[in-house]
Design a protein around this motif. Structure first.
Motif, mmCIF file in Angstrom:
data_model
loop_
_atom_site.group_PDB
_atom_site.id
_atom_site.type_symbol
_atom_site.label_atom_id
_atom_site.label_comp_id
_atom_site.label_asym_id
_atom_site.label_seq_id
_atom_site.Cartn_x
_atom_site.Cartn_y
_atom_site.Cartn_z
ATOM 1 N N UNK A 1 0.820 -1.219 0.000
ATOM 2 C CA UNK A 1 0.000 0.000 0.000
ATOM 3 C C UNK A 1 0.849 1.263 0.000
ATOM 4 N N UNK A 2 2.072 1.183 0.513
ATOM 5 C CA UNK A 2 2.951 2.354 0.548
ATOM 6 C C UNK A 2 3.747 2.503 -0.746
ATOM 7 N N UNK A 3 3.947 1.417 -1.486
ATOM 8 C CA UNK A 3 4.810 1.434 -2.666
ATOM 9 C C UNK A 3 4.158 2.162 -3.837
ATOM 10 N N UNK A 4 5.023 2.722 -4.700
ATOM 11 C CA UNK A 4 4.523 3.394 -5.889
ATOM 12 C C UNK A 4 4.003 2.428 -6.933
ATOM 13 N N UNK A 5 4.650 1.263 -7.070
ATOM 14 C CA UNK A 5 4.231 0.224 -8.008
ATOM 15 C C UNK A 5 4.251 -1.117 -7.280
ATOM 16 N N UNK A 6 3.695 -2.140 -7.950
ATOM 17 C CA UNK A 6 3.630 -3.469 -7.336
ATOM 18 C C UNK A 6 3.898 -4.550 -8.386
ATOM 19 N N UNK A 7 4.989 -4.354 -9.128
ATOM 20 C CA UNK A 7 5.305 -5.307 -10.199
ATOM 21 C C UNK A 7 6.293 -6.387 -9.749
ATOM 22 N N UNK A 8 7.275 -6.008 -8.926
ATOM 23 C CA UNK A 8 8.333 -6.957 -8.546
ATOM 24 C C UNK A 8 8.522 -6.903 -7.025
ATOM 25 N N UNK A 9 8.577 -8.072 -6.405
ATOM 26 C CA UNK A 9 8.739 -8.181 -4.954
ATOM 27 C C UNK A 9 9.855 -9.171 -4.658
ATOM 28 N N UNK A 10 10.679 -8.828 -3.673
ATOM 29 C CA UNK A 10 11.711 -9.717 -3.152
ATOM 30 C C UNK A 10 11.332 -10.091 -1.728
#
Length: 295
Positions: A72-81
């Motif tokens: 919810x805080x991130x600008x995008x949600x394409x790649x997660x580690x």
């Protein structure tokens, strides 16, 4: 119901937790740790080196707290580690949230296998095989998290969210370095614009009063302030282990407002977090609102 045996979890030099084990489901020494899966009053529970990692009752609140506020805080949600989380729940949530690539790094393949075989939540054996093969959004890497982050510095890997699901901070353990400024800085440098790092802080320091309780809570908060332009806090009211600190490299005027606005837009609908929960849980405790005293 009489327990089959008791597990003794050291919390401090002067305190231990006693866990009644009604049934030992699996017990194994891997090259990295002692892994135990047992039935406890919290349901099927995972212990590593006598330390509880997750339990059937309450694990979802813990894992949602690690990831959902960060999404919810991130600008995008394409790649997660995701570093840690042998159970696989955080990578699963990320995939359900529509994340295109989830790099899941865990040092212990045997622990991942044990979790998939014996836990009623997280990966099953088929999901592990697909993730190992990179068949789908989740790509499972068996590696040391610090090394993976360090080796990623010279590549084009950039992440919108990095989740550190680590064992509790312990000054006598090598993984304590993953709570320090140097490692957080390496993680920050792997973020895409608007990216977020999320980590949970040590449970015993929060649940038991001690002379150093406030200092041990302030220490990671201060490190986040030194590394990130924006920091935020989330503490679940459903899961006492879930005290989360979040950092974003760029400045956000009101991170709680941004998280609240973006929460409803997430493709994943959390079961334990809504806008009211987020606003309440993101309120800073007094210990983090006050200036750190100088000697």
């Amino acid at each position: 119901m009489n327990p089959e045996r008791w597990l003794r979890e050291p919390v401090r030099d002067d305190v231990v937790d006693l866990w009644p084990l009604h049934e030992v489901v699996h017990e194994e020494r891997t090259p990295f740790q002692d892994v135990l899966v047992a039935r406890t009053p919290l349901g099927t529970t995972l212990f590593c080196d006598q330390n509880p990692q997750s339990a059937e009752l309450g694990q979802l609140a813990f894992h949602e707290a690690e990831l959902v506020p960060a999404l919810a805080l991130a600008g995008e949600r394409r790649r997660v580690l995701v570093i840690g989380c042998s159970e696989g729940v955080v990578p699963q949530i990320a995939a359900r949230a529509g994340v295109e690539v989830v790099d899941h790094v865990d040092i212990d393949p045997d622990c991942v296998r044990i979790c998939a075989e014996h836990l009623p939540y997280g990966f099953d054996a088929d999901e592990v095989r697909r993730a190992e093969a990179g068949d789908g959004p989740i790509r499972l890497h068996y590696d040391d998290g610090a090394r993976f982050v360090r080796d990623s510095a010279g590549t084009d890997r950039r992440y919108d969210v990095i989740v550190l699901d680590l064992p509790e901070e312990d000054e006598d353990s090598p993984h304590s370095a993953l709570y320090q400024r140097e490692f957080l800085t390496r993680c920050r440098d792997l973020l895409a614009p608007g990216g977020v790092v999320s980590t949970h802080v040590s449970r015993p320091h929060l649940s038991l009063p001690a002379a150093d309780s406030v200092a041990s809570f302030r220490r990671p908060w201060q490190a986040f302030g030194e590394v990130f332009a924006t920091r935020a806090y989330f503490r679940s009211d459903e899961q006492p282990w879930a005290a989360i600190m979040l950092g974003r490299a760029d400045a956000v005027a009101d991170p709680v407002e941004l998280m609240t606005e973006q929460l409803d837009a997430l493709a994943y609908r959390p079961r334990t977090i809504d806008a009211r929960t987020l606003r309440r849980a993101a309120g800073l405790p007094r210990a983090l609102r006050e200036p750190v005293p100088t000697a």
